[in-house]
Design a protein around this motif. Structure first.
Motif, short mmCIF file in Angstrom:
data_model
loop_
_atom_site.label_atom_id
_atom_site.label_comp_id
_atom_site.label_asym_id
_atom_site.label_seq_id
_atom_site.Cartn_x
_atom_site.Cartn_y
_atom_site.Cartn_z
N ALA A 150 -91.38 41.45 -3.86
CA ALA A 150 -91.76 42.70 -3.21
C ALA A 150 -91.45 43.89 -4.10
CB ALA A 150 -91.04 42.83 -1.87
N GLY A 151 -90.29 43.87 -4.75
CA GLY A 151 -89.91 44.97 -5.62
C GLY A 151 -90.85 45.14 -6.80
N LEU A 152 -91.28 44.02 -7.38
CA LEU A 152 -92.20 44.09 -8.51
C LEU A 152 -93.59 44.54 -8.07
CD1 LEU A 152 -91.24 40.89 -10.54
CD2 LEU A 152 -90.83 43.27 -11.18
N ALA A 153 -93.94 44.25 -6.84
CA ALA A 153 -95.26 44.63 -6.34
C ALA A 153 -95.37 46.11 -6.06
CB ALA A 153 -95.59 43.83 -5.08
N ILE A 154 -94.25 46.79 -5.92
CA ILE A 154 -94.24 48.23 -5.62
C ILE A 154 -93.84 48.99 -6.88
CG2 ILE A 154 -93.24 50.04 -4.18
CD1 ILE A 154 -92.63 47.85 -2.10
N PRO A 155 -94.75 49.70 -7.52
CA PRO A 155 -94.46 50.36 -8.80
C PRO A 155 -93.22 51.25 -8.76
CG PRO A 155 -96.81 50.41 -8.37
CD PRO A 155 -96.16 49.86 -7.13
N ALA A 156 -92.99 51.94 -7.66
CA ALA A 156 -91.85 52.85 -7.59
C ALA A 156 -90.51 52.12 -7.64
CB ALA A 156 -91.94 53.69 -6.31
N ALA A 192 -87.42 41.24 -25.26
CA ALA A 192 -87.30 39.77 -25.25
C ALA A 192 -88.68 39.12 -25.16
CB ALA A 192 -86.43 39.33 -24.08
N ASP A 193 -88.90 38.09 -26.00
CA ASP A 193 -90.16 37.37 -25.93
C ASP A 193 -90.04 36.23 -24.91
OD1 ASP A 193 -88.68 35.35 -27.16
OD2 ASP A 193 -89.53 35.71 -29.14
N GLY A 194 -91.12 35.49 -24.74
CA GLY A 194 -91.13 34.43 -23.74
C GLY A 194 -90.10 33.35 -24.00
N GLY A 195 -89.88 33.03 -25.27
CA GLY A 195 -88.90 32.00 -25.61
C GLY A 195 -87.48 32.41 -25.24
N GLU A 196 -87.14 33.67 -25.50
CA GLU A 196 -85.81 34.16 -25.16
C GLU A 196 -85.60 34.19 -23.65
OE1 GLU A 196 -82.02 35.75 -25.09
OE2 GLU A 196 -83.11 34.70 -26.66
N VAL A 197 -86.60 34.65 -22.91
CA VAL A 197 -86.49 34.68 -21.45
C VAL A 197 -86.36 33.26 -20.90
CG1 VAL A 197 -87.66 35.28 -19.30
CG2 VAL A 197 -87.73 36.85 -21.24
N ALA A 198 -87.14 32.33 -21.45
CA ALA A 198 -87.06 30.94 -21.01
C ALA A 198 -85.68 30.35 -21.27
CB ALA A 198 -88.13 30.10 -21.71
N TYR A 199 -85.11 30.65 -22.43
CA TYR A 199 -83.77 30.17 -22.74
C TYR A 199 -82.75 30.71 -21.74
CZ TYR A 199 -79.24 29.79 -25.03
OH TYR A 199 -77.92 29.53 -25.27
N VAL A 259 -74.26 27.65 -5.51
CA VAL A 259 -74.96 27.42 -6.77
C VAL A 259 -76.41 27.88 -6.65
CG1 VAL A 259 -75.95 25.62 -8.25
CG2 VAL A 259 -73.52 25.60 -7.75
N LEU A 260 -77.07 27.50 -5.57
CA LEU A 260 -78.49 27.86 -5.40
C LEU A 260 -78.68 29.37 -5.31
CD1 LEU A 260 -79.72 25.11 -2.91
CD2 LEU A 260 -80.24 25.31 -5.35
N LEU A 261 -77.83 30.03 -4.53
CA LEU A 261 -77.98 31.49 -4.39
C LEU A 261 -77.64 32.20 -5.69
CD1 LEU A 261 -78.57 33.99 -2.78
CD2 LEU A 261 -76.23 33.91 -1.87
N HIS A 262 -76.57 31.77 -6.35
CA HIS A 262 -76.18 32.37 -7.62
C HIS A 262 -77.28 32.18 -8.66
CE1 HIS A 262 -72.44 32.96 -10.45
NE2 HIS A 262 -73.45 33.75 -10.78
N LEU A 263 -77.84 30.97 -8.70
CA LEU A 263 -78.91 30.68 -9.65
C LEU A 263 -80.14 31.52 -9.36
CD1 LEU A 263 -79.62 28.75 -12.00
CD2 LEU A 263 -80.55 27.18 -10.30
N ALA A 264 -80.50 31.64 -8.09
CA ALA A 264 -81.67 32.44 -7.73
C ALA A 264 -81.46 33.90 -8.09
CB ALA A 264 -81.95 32.31 -6.23
N THR A 265 -80.29 34.43 -7.80
CA THR A 265 -80.01 35.84 -8.08
C THR A 265 -80.10 36.14 -9.57
OG1 THR A 265 -78.55 35.97 -6.16
CG2 THR A 265 -78.30 37.68 -7.83
N ASN A 266 -79.48 35.29 -10.40
CA ASN A 266 -79.44 35.56 -11.84
C ASN A 266 -80.76 35.27 -12.53
OD1 ASN A 266 -76.73 35.93 -11.12
ND2 ASN A 266 -75.99 35.13 -13.06
N LEU A 322 -86.00 37.28 -14.65
CA LEU A 322 -87.46 37.26 -14.70
C LEU A 322 -88.05 38.57 -14.21
CD1 LEU A 322 -88.12 33.64 -13.37
CD2 LEU A 322 -88.50 34.47 -15.71
N ALA A 323 -87.45 39.13 -13.17
CA ALA A 323 -87.95 40.40 -12.64
C ALA A 323 -87.74 41.53 -13.65
CB ALA A 323 -87.24 40.73 -11.33
N ALA A 324 -86.60 41.51 -14.34
CA ALA A 324 -86.35 42.54 -15.36
C ALA A 324 -87.36 42.46 -16.49
CB ALA A 324 -84.93 42.40 -15.89
N ALA A 325 -87.62 41.22 -16.96
CA ALA A 325 -88.60 41.05 -18.03
C ALA A 325 -89.98 41.48 -17.56
CB ALA A 325 -88.61 39.60 -18.49
N ALA A 326 -90.34 41.12 -16.33
CA ALA A 326 -91.66 41.49 -15.81
C ALA A 326 -91.79 42.99 -15.61
CB ALA A 326 -91.90 40.77 -14.48
N ALA A 327 -90.71 43.63 -15.18
CA ALA A 327 -90.75 45.09 -14.94
C ALA A 327 -91.10 45.84 -16.22
CB ALA A 327 -89.42 45.56 -14.37
#
Length: 238
Positions: A92-98, A111-118, A217-224, A229-234
């Protein structure tokens, strides 16, 4: 044969130095190891294994540590729901430009795709989430629970978890040029550590409520990972 559960004195003798080690590890030790930053993941994976061995040696059971296989379904349920909420929030945050600038992180701007994937496939799952969850919501929480009541055990582990993030918070503040001057920088670090301490309380609650380390573990993994991914996409969307 099963090791005898540790009594209060034995648990204290184990937990006290562990608090000191964890307090120093992320702030003073891991960044000074030979080969850093490449050594970050192998060093933390090795530390995870050694800590589990030590915990078992003092008598903490797999159930104490949150890795009883019978509790995995509960861990999946309790960790899956908040993880889905995090995913929805990022989308939702990425979908809203503001709102996209809220995700921006200068450390990922180029960061390129390889760095983000790592980052999302190796460094975060193995070097960060696995190590931190085993250390804080697994071993430390289990040892403290042998010494003090559950709320005190949760609070103590959360405070140490917050202190663990002093150096990372300083790095994030400096990289993103968030504030100027030592006073404001110090306040930003205190705030960042307080937020991570609060997250530590939430993670511990999930661990205790589900009976499984899988939930935090699942929540921590999802958050990080989703945050990365959201930062790279932004940066790319802007």
């Amino acid at each position: 044969m099963h090791a005898r559960p540790p009594g209060r004195g034995r648990a204290l003798a184990f937990a006290a130095p562990l608090v000191l080690v964890l307090g120093a590890w992320n702030n003073l030790v891991v960044t000074r190891l030979p080969g850093h930053p490449a050594s970050y993941v192998p060093a933390n994976v090795t530390a995870t294994v050694l800590l589990l061995v030590a915990a078992r040696a003092v008598g903490l059971s797999w159930r104490d540590l949150g890795v009883d296989r019978r509790r995995l379904p509960a861990g999946l349920r309790w960790g899956g729901v908040p993880s889905a909420v995090v995913a929805a929030g990022c989308a939702a945050g990425l979908a809203i430009p503001a709102l996209r600038p809220l995700f921006a992180d200068a450390r990922l701007a180029g960061a390129d795709g390889g760095e983000v994937a790592y980052q999302v496939l190796v460094r975060i799952p193995l070097g960060t989430v696995l190590w931190e969850e085993v250390a804080f919501r697994g071993v430390l929480l289990a040892a403290l629970a042998r010494i003090v009541p559950p709320p005190a055990a949760t609070g103590t582990a959360a405070v140490v978890f917050g202190f663990w993030h002093v150096r990372p918070t300083l790095s994030a503040v400096a990289a993103n040029d968030l504030v100027e001057g030592p006073v404001l920088r110090g306040l930003a670090v205190v705030l960042g550590c307080a937020v991570t301490a609060a997250a530590g309380v939430l993670f511990a609650w999930l661990r205790v409520r589900s009976g499984s380390l899988l939930a935090p573990v699942l929540l921590h993994l999802a958050t990080n990972t989703l945050g990365t991914l959201a930062a790279a996409a932004a940066h790319r969307l802007d």
